[in-house]
Enzyme design. Sequence first.
Site, PDB file in Angstrom:
ATOM      1  N   CYS A  50       0.843  -1.196   0.000  1.00 34.77           N
ATOM      2  CA  CYS A  50       0.000   0.000   0.000  1.00 34.77           C
ATOM      3  C   CYS A  50       0.881   1.250   0.000  1.00 34.77           C
ATOM      4  O   CYS A  50       1.829   1.340   0.779  1.00 34.77           O
ATOM      5  CB  CYS A  50      -0.895  -0.011   1.239  1.00 34.77           C
ATOM      6  SG  CYS A  50      -1.832   1.507   1.469  1.00 34.77           S
ATOM      7  N   CYS A  59       0.058   5.463   7.602  1.00 33.20           N
ATOM      8  CA  CYS A  59      -1.012   4.871   8.411  1.00 33.20           C
ATOM      9  C   CYS A  59      -0.444   4.064   9.577  1.00 33.20           C
ATOM     10  O   CYS A  59      -0.833   4.242  10.719  1.00 33.20           O
ATOM     11  CB  CYS A  59      -1.891   4.000   7.516  1.00 33.20           C
ATOM     12  SG  CYS A  59      -2.998   2.895   8.377  1.00 33.20           S
ATOM     13  N   CYS A 105      -0.613  -1.535   8.751  1.00 33.01           N
ATOM     14  CA  CYS A 105      -0.184  -2.778   8.094  1.00 33.01           C
ATOM     15  C   CYS A 105       1.326  -2.929   8.241  1.00 33.01           C
ATOM     16  O   CYS A 105       2.081  -2.591   7.331  1.00 33.01           O
ATOM     17  CB  CYS A 105      -0.580  -2.761   6.622  1.00 33.01           C
ATOM     18  SG  CYS A 105      -2.344  -2.649   6.352  1.00 33.01           S
ATOM     19  N   CYS A 129      -8.760   0.859   0.960  1.00 35.08           N
ATOM     20  CA  CYS A 129      -7.744   0.160   1.747  1.00 35.08           C
ATOM     21  C   CYS A 129      -7.694  -1.288   1.298  1.00 35.08           C
ATOM     22  O   CYS A 129      -8.736  -1.911   1.055  1.00 35.08           O
ATOM     23  CB  CYS A 129      -8.091   0.257   3.232  1.00 35.08           C
ATOM     24  SG  CYS A 129      -7.070  -0.777   4.310  1.00 35.08           S
ATOM     25  N   GLN A 153     -16.089 -10.716  15.217  1.00 40.28           N
ATOM     26  CA  GLN A 153     -14.833 -10.809  14.481  1.00 40.28           C
ATOM     27  C   GLN A 153     -14.985 -10.224  13.075  1.00 40.28           C
ATOM     28  O   GLN A 153     -16.026 -10.389  12.443  1.00 40.28           O
ATOM     29  CB  GLN A 153     -14.391 -12.271  14.380  1.00 40.28           C
ATOM     30  CG  GLN A 153     -14.039 -12.908  15.712  1.00 40.28           C
ATOM     31  CD  GLN A 153     -12.627 -12.553  16.177  1.00 40.28           C
ATOM     32  OE1 GLN A 153     -11.956 -11.716  15.603  1.00 40.28           O
ATOM     33  NE2 GLN A 153     -12.184 -13.202  17.249  1.00 40.28           N
ATOM     34  N   TYR A 158     -15.758 -15.453  28.877  1.00 39.65           N
ATOM     35  CA  TYR A 158     -15.605 -14.309  27.973  1.00 39.65           C
ATOM     36  C   TYR A 158     -16.481 -14.527  26.737  1.00 39.65           C
ATOM     37  O   TYR A 158     -16.046 -14.354  25.594  1.00 39.65           O
ATOM     38  CB  TYR A 158     -14.150 -14.134  27.510  1.00 39.65           C
ATOM     39  CG  TYR A 158     -13.101 -14.087  28.580  1.00 39.65           C
ATOM     40  CD1 TYR A 158     -12.801 -12.889  29.235  1.00 39.65           C
ATOM     41  CD2 TYR A 158     -12.366 -15.219  28.933  1.00 39.65           C
ATOM     42  CE1 TYR A 158     -11.804 -12.832  30.209  1.00 39.65           C
ATOM     43  CE2 TYR A 158     -11.379 -15.173  29.891  1.00 39.65           C
ATOM     44  CZ  TYR A 158     -11.098 -13.975  30.534  1.00 39.65           C
ATOM     45  OH  TYR A 158     -10.113 -13.924  31.483  1.00 39.65           O
ATOM     46  N   GLU A 203     -20.264 -13.544  30.826  1.00 43.39           N
ATOM     47  CA  GLU A 203     -19.725 -12.324  30.215  1.00 43.39           C
ATOM     48  C   GLU A 203     -20.076 -11.133  31.097  1.00 43.39           C
ATOM     49  O   GLU A 203     -21.179 -11.065  31.654  1.00 43.39           O
ATOM     50  CB  GLU A 203     -20.338 -12.152  28.818  1.00 43.39           C
ATOM     51  CG  GLU A 203     -20.128 -10.820  28.157  1.00 43.39           C
ATOM     52  CD  GLU A 203     -18.662 -10.537  27.851  1.00 43.39           C
ATOM     53  OE1 GLU A 203     -18.208  -9.432  28.215  1.00 43.39           O
ATOM     54  OE2 GLU A 203     -17.988 -11.409  27.265  1.00 43.39           O
ATOM     55  N   CYS A 234      -5.519 -13.847  21.131  1.00 46.09           N
ATOM     56  CA  CYS A 234      -5.148 -12.857  20.111  1.00 46.09           C
ATOM     57  C   CYS A 234      -3.799 -12.223  20.422  1.00 46.09           C
ATOM     58  O   CYS A 234      -3.390 -11.275  19.754  1.00 46.09           O
ATOM     59  CB  CYS A 234      -6.225 -11.772  19.992  1.00 46.09           C
ATOM     60  SG  CYS A 234      -6.506 -10.841  21.512  1.00 46.09           S
TER      61      CYS A 234
END
Length: 387
Positions: free
Chosen positions: A10, A16, A19, A93, A217, A246, A267, A342
């Site tokens: 990009c 930005c 990425c 993008c 997601q 969670y 949760e 994650c």
Amino acid sequence: MTEQTTFAPCPKRKQCGGCQLMHLPYARQLERKQARLEGLLGRFGPVAPIAGMARPYHYRGKVQAAFGVDGRGRIISGVYQSGSHRIVCVDDCLLEDETADAIIVSIRRMMPKFKMTAYDERRGRGFLRHVLVRRSASTGEVMVVLVATEARFPLQKPFLAALLDAHPEITTVVLNINDAFTPLVLGKREKTLFGPGFIEDELCALRFRISPASFYQVNPAQTELLYRTAIGFAALTGRERVLDAYCGTGTIGLAAAGSAESVAGVELNRDAVRDAIANARRNGIRNAWFTCADAGQFMAQCAREGERCDVVFMDPPRAGASAEFLESLLLLGPQRVVYVSCNPETLARDLGRLTRGGYRAERIQPVDMFPHTEHVETVVLMSRVKE
């Protein structure tokens, strides 16, 4: 085996900062992530080859753009430069859904005609702060959220008519009011201007309602793979009592419910619990229930009361699980723990605690949810060591 894709960096990636790996061919990105995970997690067991994407572009089904003015007073829209509140102008993008990008550009171009001002953060005035667009890849439904500083929208009707004429694919438009000095995108008040105020998406053969503030997601293809991997690791036979910690809006727990005796979702976010209950009802699932509570405290109470739990799914935030949560998990003592992470660093820390508490890693599967970035998701199966 991941298909080699065209290397197309990009031109704005340095401005930005979103990425971090765009300068590398995709195959090289996967090799880099694999090496990082093996370095962090290899001591717990073999790390399976990372599951990449065949087409790792335009995968983000949720796109949000900040609106502002440049030095000449012209309306601009785009993303905040990493670590700042400087807007980098972006019309399209390589990671974002193309329909969503086109809608955002249309709104920016329409604003002068309908006397809509952009928010000037330095002066604290202006109408439109952000636009959030969600598009379901499975249903095609599109939600547009206009984040404004006030509810008064004088030319609302002609603006909506023009927007829907330009983009008939839009199925709902919501006005969200955020008049606070805050880095948060969404405010607490909203009103639906067109359509039902939500969209629906299909995932793991189930249908989920997505409202403006719902956590969901953003990469549908890899999310399906991630969740099916997690459920496969649980090796459910129909006799297990499952806890989805969670749980959010109930996606993993509801997807697992068809193969379990029962599912309990826990949760802290009350709105998410409400959505989870609605999603169970929408899909006709009767062996899953959800409660608003701290998952660690809930597990500790279950352990004290002698409640049986065979499998725990845990999908904590980037900070990982707290020491209190892990202590409660060890006290509950499920046969299997499926950890969806994650953040490999906090995952390694937490796996160390679980290993010292009598569990061992049986399978480790990375999934590339966010190509061209440093982020990676990992699913780990932990089994209790027999005494």
